[in-house]
Design an enzyme around this catalytic site. Structure first.
Site, PDB file in Angstrom:
ATOM      1  N   HIS A  53       0.851  -1.196   0.000  1.00  0.00           N
ATOM      2  CA  HIS A  53       0.000   0.000   0.000  1.00  0.00           C
ATOM      3  C   HIS A  53       0.886   1.245   0.000  1.00  0.00           C
ATOM      4  O   HIS A  53       2.057   1.196   0.404  1.00  0.00           O
ATOM      5  CB  HIS A  53      -0.889   0.011   1.234  1.00  0.00           C
ATOM      6  CG  HIS A  53      -1.994  -0.994   1.189  1.00  0.00           C
ATOM      7  ND1 HIS A  53      -3.076  -0.936   2.029  1.00  0.00           N
ATOM      8  CD2 HIS A  53      -2.190  -2.086   0.403  1.00  0.00           C
ATOM      9  CE1 HIS A  53      -3.893  -1.947   1.774  1.00  0.00           C
ATOM     10  NE2 HIS A  53      -3.373  -2.660   0.787  1.00  0.00           N
ATOM     11  N   GLU A  55       0.903   3.851   1.905  1.00  0.00           N
ATOM     12  CA  GLU A  55       1.392   4.244   3.229  1.00  0.00           C
ATOM     13  C   GLU A  55       2.604   3.415   3.637  1.00  0.00           C
ATOM     14  O   GLU A  55       3.577   3.942   4.182  1.00  0.00           O
ATOM     15  CB  GLU A  55       0.302   4.064   4.296  1.00  0.00           C
ATOM     16  CG  GLU A  55      -0.944   4.883   4.049  1.00  0.00           C
ATOM     17  CD  GLU A  55      -2.049   4.097   3.346  1.00  0.00           C
ATOM     18  OE1 GLU A  55      -3.215   4.254   3.745  1.00  0.00           O
ATOM     19  OE2 GLU A  55      -1.738   3.330   2.407  1.00  0.00           O
ATOM     20  N   CYS A  83      -6.224   1.794   5.989  1.00  0.00           N
ATOM     21  CA  CYS A  83      -6.803   0.530   6.454  1.00  0.00           C
ATOM     22  C   CYS A  83      -6.119   0.119   7.766  1.00  0.00           C
ATOM     23  O   CYS A  83      -5.168   0.759   8.216  1.00  0.00           O
ATOM     24  CB  CYS A  83      -6.614  -0.555   5.390  1.00  0.00           C
ATOM     25  SG  CYS A  83      -4.892  -1.083   5.177  1.00  0.00           S
ATOM     26  N   CYS A  86      -2.242  -0.558   7.505  1.00  0.00           N
ATOM     27  CA  CYS A  86      -1.424   0.647   7.397  1.00  0.00           C
ATOM     28  C   CYS A  86      -1.382   1.421   8.712  1.00  0.00           C
ATOM     29  O   CYS A  86      -0.338   1.946   9.101  1.00  0.00           O
ATOM     30  CB  CYS A  86      -1.917   1.518   6.255  1.00  0.00           C
ATOM     31  SG  CYS A  86      -1.630   0.731   4.638  1.00  0.00           S
TER      32      CYS A  86
END
Length: 155
Positions: A53, A55, A83, A86
């Site tokens: 992801h 992040e 999410c 993260c």
């Protein structure tokens, strides 16, 4: 407050890079003392990596920059509400502040589905602000998924 718009604009530029690679357009930057120390965008599809992801990529980049997995005093800007995975990484990195653009009503863990930042049993908390350039962030995601649905219906 102007700095939030500048850094979110940088995250949006990174999200566009993800979209150009046919990845879900999410971008993130990590900032400390007014300087970008980490950048990332979504790459789970191309990298066959569910943890890739934006992040996580930005946190990894910032940690490499600092030579330390802890990032005290850092702010993470991301175009989509984070999410749970993260946010867990942000907790471990000791990120001080999180700023996100669009809310995520399906997997958002900073207030939409649940709010891990408000969970008193967790050992770290960050200041959270959502909605910075939310319309722009949301429009990028919406247009990406509309184009993807269009491709699927034509196939």
């Amino acid at each position: 407050m102007d700095a939030d718009f500048v850094f979110m604009t940088m995250a949006l530029d990174l999200a566009r890079q993800a979209a150009a690679l046919d990845e879900v357009p999410v971008g993130a930057v990590v900032v400390r003392d007014g300087a970008v120390i980490g950048r990332g965008f979504n790459r789970p599809i191309g990298g066959n990596d569910p943890t890739a992801h934006a992040e996580i990529a930005a946190l990894r980049d910032a940690a490499q920059h600092d030579g330390n997995y802890r990032l005290p005093g850092a702010t993470l800007y991301v175009t989509l509400e984070p999410c749970t995975m993260c946010i867990g990484a942000m907790f471990h990195a000791r990120v001080q502040r999180v700023v996100f653009g669009a809310s995520d009503p399906k997997t958002g863990a900073a207030g939409s589905v649940l709010n891990l930042f408000a969970e008193p049993r967790l050992n770290h908390h960050a200041v959270v602000e959502g909605g910075i350039l939310a319309d722009e962030c949301g429009a990028l995601l919406s247009s990406f998924f509309a184009a993807r649905r269009q491709k699927t219906s034509l196939a």
